[in-house]
Design a protein around this motif. Structure first.
Motif, PDB file in Angstrom:
ATOM      1  N   GLY A   1     -10.223  58.782  51.070  1.00 13.48           N
ATOM      2  CA  GLY A   1      -9.320  59.495  50.168  1.00 13.48           C
ATOM      3  C   GLY A   1      -9.994  60.237  49.039  1.00 13.48           C
ATOM      4  O   GLY A   1      -9.337  60.644  48.078  1.00 13.48           O
ATOM      5  N   LYS A   2     -11.304  60.470  49.151  1.00 11.88           N
ATOM      6  CA  LYS A   2     -12.022  61.137  48.056  1.00 11.88           C
ATOM      7  C   LYS A   2     -11.562  62.577  47.872  1.00 11.88           C
ATOM      8  O   LYS A   2     -11.396  63.049  46.744  1.00 11.88           O
ATOM      9  CB  LYS A   2     -13.532  61.075  48.332  1.00 11.88           C
ATOM     10  N   THR A   3     -11.336  63.292  48.979  1.00 12.21           N
ATOM     11  CA  THR A   3     -10.877  64.682  48.885  1.00 12.21           C
ATOM     12  C   THR A   3      -9.467  64.745  48.303  1.00 12.21           C
ATOM     13  O   THR A   3      -9.151  65.607  47.468  1.00 12.21           O
ATOM     14  CB  THR A   3     -10.909  65.363  50.260  1.00 12.21           C
ATOM     15  N   ILE A   4      -8.616  63.821  48.723  1.00 15.97           N
ATOM     16  CA  ILE A   4      -7.249  63.759  48.195  1.00 15.97           C
ATOM     17  C   ILE A   4      -7.269  63.525  46.692  1.00 15.97           C
ATOM     18  O   ILE A   4      -6.510  64.138  45.938  1.00 15.97           O
ATOM     19  CB  ILE A   4      -6.439  62.646  48.903  1.00 15.97           C
ATOM     20  N   LEU A   5      -8.162  62.637  46.234  1.00 17.76           N
ATOM     21  CA  LEU A   5      -8.260  62.359  44.803  1.00 17.76           C
ATOM     22  C   LEU A   5      -8.627  63.619  44.030  1.00 17.76           C
ATOM     23  O   LEU A   5      -8.019  63.933  43.000  1.00 17.76           O
ATOM     24  CB  LEU A   5      -9.301  61.268  44.550  1.00 17.76           C
ATOM     25  N   ALA A   6      -9.607  64.372  44.532  1.00 20.44           N
ATOM     26  CA  ALA A   6     -10.035  65.601  43.858  1.00 20.44           C
ATOM     27  C   ALA A   6      -8.917  66.634  43.837  1.00 20.44           C
ATOM     28  O   ALA A   6      -8.655  67.279  42.811  1.00 20.44           O
ATOM     29  CB  ALA A   6     -11.272  66.169  44.541  1.00 20.44           C
ATOM     30  N   LYS A   7      -8.236  66.823  44.953  1.00 18.99           N
ATOM     31  CA  LYS A   7      -7.142  67.796  45.022  1.00 18.99           C
ATOM     32  C   LYS A   7      -5.978  67.381  44.124  1.00 18.99           C
ATOM     33  O   LYS A   7      -5.349  68.224  43.473  1.00 18.99           O
ATOM     34  CB  LYS A   7      -6.656  67.943  46.464  1.00 18.99           C
ATOM     35  N   ALA A   8      -5.697  66.081  44.101  1.00 23.09           N
ATOM     36  CA  ALA A   8      -4.598  65.594  43.254  1.00 23.09           C
ATOM     37  C   ALA A   8      -4.905  65.801  41.777  1.00 23.09           C
ATOM     38  O   ALA A   8      -4.009  66.131  40.993  1.00 23.09           O
ATOM     39  CB  ALA A   8      -4.330  64.122  43.547  1.00 23.09           C
ATOM     40  N   LEU A   9      -6.160  65.631  41.395  1.00 22.92           N
ATOM     41  CA  LEU A   9      -6.559  65.898  40.010  1.00 22.92           C
ATOM     42  C   LEU A   9      -6.340  67.362  39.659  1.00 22.92           C
ATOM     43  O   LEU A   9      -5.803  67.698  38.601  1.00 22.92           O
ATOM     44  CB  LEU A   9      -8.029  65.527  39.802  1.00 22.92           C
ATOM     45  N   ARG A  12      -4.329  69.487  41.076  1.00 19.31           N
ATOM     46  CA  ARG A  12      -2.895  69.787  41.033  1.00 19.31           C
ATOM     47  C   ARG A  12      -2.262  69.263  39.749  1.00 19.31           C
ATOM     48  O   ARG A  12      -1.436  69.929  39.124  1.00 19.31           O
ATOM     49  CB  ARG A  12      -2.194  69.177  42.256  1.00 19.31           C
ATOM     50  N   ALA A  13      -2.651  68.061  39.336  1.00 15.66           N
ATOM     51  CA  ALA A  13      -2.051  67.440  38.155  1.00 15.66           C
ATOM     52  C   ALA A  13      -2.316  68.247  36.889  1.00 15.66           C
ATOM     53  O   ALA A  13      -1.446  68.359  36.024  1.00 15.66           O
ATOM     54  CB  ALA A  13      -2.570  66.014  37.985  1.00 15.66           C
ATOM     55  N   ILE A  14      -3.519  68.806  36.776  1.00 19.51           N
ATOM     56  CA  ILE A  14      -3.850  69.571  35.569  1.00 19.51           C
ATOM     57  C   ILE A  14      -3.493  71.047  35.705  1.00 19.51           C
ATOM     58  O   ILE A  14      -3.645  71.815  34.757  1.00 19.51           O
ATOM     59  CB  ILE A  14      -5.345  69.446  35.218  1.00 19.51           C
ATOM     60  N   GLY A  15      -3.002  71.442  36.903  1.00 22.06           N
ATOM     61  CA  GLY A  15      -2.679  72.848  37.105  1.00 22.06           C
ATOM     62  C   GLY A  15      -3.913  73.700  37.259  1.00 22.06           C
ATOM     63  O   GLY A  15      -3.918  74.873  36.892  1.00 22.06           O
ATOM     64  N   GLY A  16      -4.986  73.115  37.791  1.00 20.12           N
ATOM     65  CA  GLY A  16      -6.241  73.845  37.929  1.00 20.12           C
ATOM     66  C   GLY A  16      -6.562  74.195  39.362  1.00 20.12           C
ATOM     67  O   GLY A  16      -5.804  73.923  40.289  1.00 20.12           O
ATOM     68  N   THR A  17      -7.717  74.806  39.560  1.00 19.34           N
ATOM     69  CA  THR A  17      -8.154  75.225  40.888  1.00 19.34           C
ATOM     70  C   THR A  17      -9.125  74.209  41.467  1.00 19.34           C
ATOM     71  O   THR A  17      -9.756  73.434  40.745  1.00 19.34           O
ATOM     72  CB  THR A  17      -8.834  76.603  40.842  1.00 19.34           C
ATOM     73  N   PHE A  18      -9.266  74.247  42.789  1.00 20.74           N
ATOM     74  CA  PHE A  18     -10.071  73.265  43.506  1.00 20.74           C
ATOM     75  C   PHE A  18     -10.937  73.960  44.546  1.00 20.74           C
ATOM     76  O   PHE A  18     -10.520  74.934  45.182  1.00 20.74           O
ATOM     77  CB  PHE A  18      -9.157  72.245  44.196  1.00 20.74           C
ATOM     78  N   ALA A  19     -12.165  73.465  44.707  1.00 19.27           N
ATOM     79  CA  ALA A  19     -13.046  73.957  45.762  1.00 19.27           C
ATOM     80  C   ALA A  19     -13.811  72.776  46.344  1.00 19.27           C
ATOM     81  O   ALA A  19     -14.145  71.824  45.627  1.00 19.27           O
ATOM     82  CB  ALA A  19     -14.022  74.998  45.222  1.00 19.27           C
ATOM     83  N   ARG A  20     -14.085  72.868  47.625  1.00 18.52           N
ATOM     84  CA  ARG A  20     -14.823  71.799  48.316  1.00 18.52           C
ATOM     85  C   ARG A  20     -16.081  72.384  48.936  1.00 18.52           C
ATOM     86  O   ARG A  20     -16.042  73.431  49.597  1.00 18.52           O
ATOM     87  CB  ARG A  20     -13.961  71.170  49.407  1.00 18.52           C
ATOM     88  N   ILE A  21     -17.207  71.704  48.722  1.00 19.30           N
ATOM     89  CA  ILE A  21     -18.496  72.137  49.246  1.00 19.30           C
ATOM     90  C   ILE A  21     -19.067  71.014  50.097  1.00 19.30           C
ATOM     91  O   ILE A  21     -19.160  69.873  49.644  1.00 19.30           O
ATOM     92  CB  ILE A  21     -19.487  72.466  48.106  1.00 19.30           C
ATOM     93  N   GLN A  22     -19.439  71.330  51.331  1.00 27.12           N
ATOM     94  CA  GLN A  22     -20.105  70.359  52.184  1.00 27.12           C
ATOM     95  C   GLN A  22     -21.609  70.572  52.065  1.00 27.12           C
ATOM     96  O   GLN A  22     -22.145  71.572  52.525  1.00 27.12           O
ATOM     97  CB  GLN A  22     -19.665  70.513  53.645  1.00 27.12           C
ATOM     98  N   MET A  23     -22.274  69.636  51.428  1.00 25.90           N
ATOM     99  CA  MET A  23     -23.713  69.779  51.201  1.00 25.90           C
ATOM    100  C   MET A  23     -24.493  69.434  52.468  1.00 25.90           C
ATOM    101  O   MET A  23     -24.216  68.429  53.134  1.00 25.90           O
ATOM    102  CB  MET A  23     -24.159  68.878  50.058  1.00 25.90           C
ATOM    103  N   THR A  24     -25.475  70.275  52.800  1.00 16.23           N
ATOM    104  CA  THR A  24     -26.384  70.006  53.908  1.00 16.23           C
ATOM    105  C   THR A  24     -27.803  70.317  53.446  1.00 16.23           C
ATOM    106  O   THR A  24     -28.015  70.838  52.339  1.00 16.23           O
ATOM    107  CB  THR A  24     -26.065  70.876  55.141  1.00 16.23           C
ATOM    108  N   ASN A  25     -28.782  70.046  54.312  1.00 15.76           N
ATOM    109  CA  ASN A  25     -30.163  70.332  53.930  1.00 15.76           C
ATOM    110  C   ASN A  25     -30.473  71.827  53.952  1.00 15.76           C
ATOM    111  O   ASN A  25     -31.586  72.231  53.617  1.00 15.76           O
ATOM    112  CB  ASN A  25     -31.144  69.576  54.837  1.00 15.76           C
ATOM    113  N   GLU A  26     -29.487  72.639  54.330  1.00 14.39           N
ATOM    114  CA  GLU A  26     -29.662  74.089  54.334  1.00 14.39           C
ATOM    115  C   GLU A  26     -28.830  74.783  53.260  1.00 14.39           C
ATOM    116  O   GLU A  26     -28.824  76.014  53.176  1.00 14.39           O
ATOM    117  CB  GLU A  26     -29.305  74.662  55.714  1.00 14.39           C
ATOM    118  N   THR A  27     -28.112  74.026  52.448  1.00 17.60           N
ATOM    119  CA  THR A  27     -27.288  74.616  51.397  1.00 17.60           C
ATOM    120  C   THR A  27     -28.180  75.214  50.312  1.00 17.60           C
ATOM    121  O   THR A  27     -29.082  74.552  49.799  1.00 17.60           O
ATOM    122  CB  THR A  27     -26.364  73.564  50.767  1.00 17.60           C
TER     123      THR A  27
END
Length: 307
Positions: free
Chosen positions: A45-53, A55-70
């Motif tokens: 539920g880590k992604t849900i927690l970030a998105k819920a935060l 949404r709660a503050i009325g802010g924007t959200f982005a998700r980055i999948q880190m790899t050894n090529e990022t």
């Protein structure tokens, strides 16, 4: 209209069905202007927690999948040369809540590039400096089981020390898991689109912290520094993190002052991920060291008012 602090907790808990203390510490980290490191298995539920935060503050959200090529530009942004001019393309770091999955998989250059935004709330691209939005928080995940098994490298100390707090997030209890299953359609529709034009600004500067409380924080940190099981002393960021997190917890509780219980609640999230053990004590859970300090250091029984 911006939600009150306690309403924020309920707004996040509507989507994140984990324990209440996790929600409280996550929000306190956001309010304190810090960043959060989540340790635990996949699918907890880590992604849900970030998105819920977000949404709660009325802010924007982005998700980055880190790899050894990022690359650093994949996170921060880059400049495009066109017509003799440079056009700056801002990266996903310019969101209010940024989730970086498996942060420790990133190459050293990319991890080093995170230090400026985490520490100074700004990003430098092609020699131009840009302020990050307010509020701004990086929520990063790290699978400590893989690290312990040697499958992935640990996070460099210089980066890990920049996180204000860390939390272990496990799977929910079976009864709560049934709720997750029933609500899965709604949870899948949760996105990072802002729900308000202007996210709230949190001011913990007016939260009163007595000298006795500050002395208590310092004594706790000093006790951990002197612990024979600890390999390297905690940096000054450690007491700063406890101090700021305690103020945010007081704000969430509707108080204008910090009490010893705020410090006790902030201690583990603020300190555990900063503790590096000597090889002969690698079977010791760092949280035990914080618990020992909390038990051995007496909290203040009298706190002077702001006279």
């Amino acid at each position: 209209m911006a939600l009150a602090p306690r309403e924020l907790i309920r707004a996040v808990a509507q989507y994140f069905l984990g324990d209440a203390e996790t929600v409280e510490i996550a929000l306190a980290t956001l309010i304190s202007g810090g960043h959060l490191l989540l340790l635990g298995p996949v699918g907890s539920g880590k992604t849900i927690l970030a998105k819920a935060l977000a949404r709660a503050i009325g802010g924007t959200f982005a998700r980055i999948q880190m790899t050894n090529e990022t690359l650093p530009s994949d996170i921060l942004g880059y400049g495009v040369y066109a017509g003799g001019e440079i056009r700056i393309v801002k990266g996903p770091i310019f969101n209010n809540i940024v989730l970086i999955d498996e942060i420790n998989r990133g190459p050293p250059r990319t991890l080093s590039a995170l230090i400026e935004p985490m520490q100074e709330k700004q990003v430098t691209i092609e020699g131009n400096t840009f302020k990050l939005p307010t509020p701004h928080m990086i929520i990063a995940t790290m699978n400590i089981t893989e690290v312990a098994a040697g499958a992935t490298a640990p996070l460099p100390m210089a980066v890990q020390d920049r996180f204000t707090a860390s939390l272990h997030i496990g799977y929910v209890e079976p009864a709560r898991e049934a709720e997750v299953v029933v609500l899965s359609d709604m949870l899948d529709q949760l996105d990072g689109r802002p729900t308000a034009a202007n996210p709230p600004r949190f001011d913990t500067g007016k939260i009163y912290v007595a000298q006795e409380i500050v002395a208590y924080i310092i004594e706790l940190v000093e006790r951990i520094r002197r612990d024979e099981r600890v390999a390297s002393p905690l940096s000054t960021r450690a007491p700063i993190a406890v101090y700021r997190l305690a103020r945010a917890l007081a704000l969430l509780d509707g108080r204008s002052y910090v009490v010893p219980d705020d410090v006790k609640k902030a201690a583990k999230p603020a300190l555990v991920h900063r503790i590096y053990l000597k090889p002969q004590y690698d079977d010791v859970d760092p949280s035990i060291i914080v618990e020992d300090a909390l038990r051995e250091v007496e909290p203040p029984v009298y706190i002077r008012g702001d006279a």
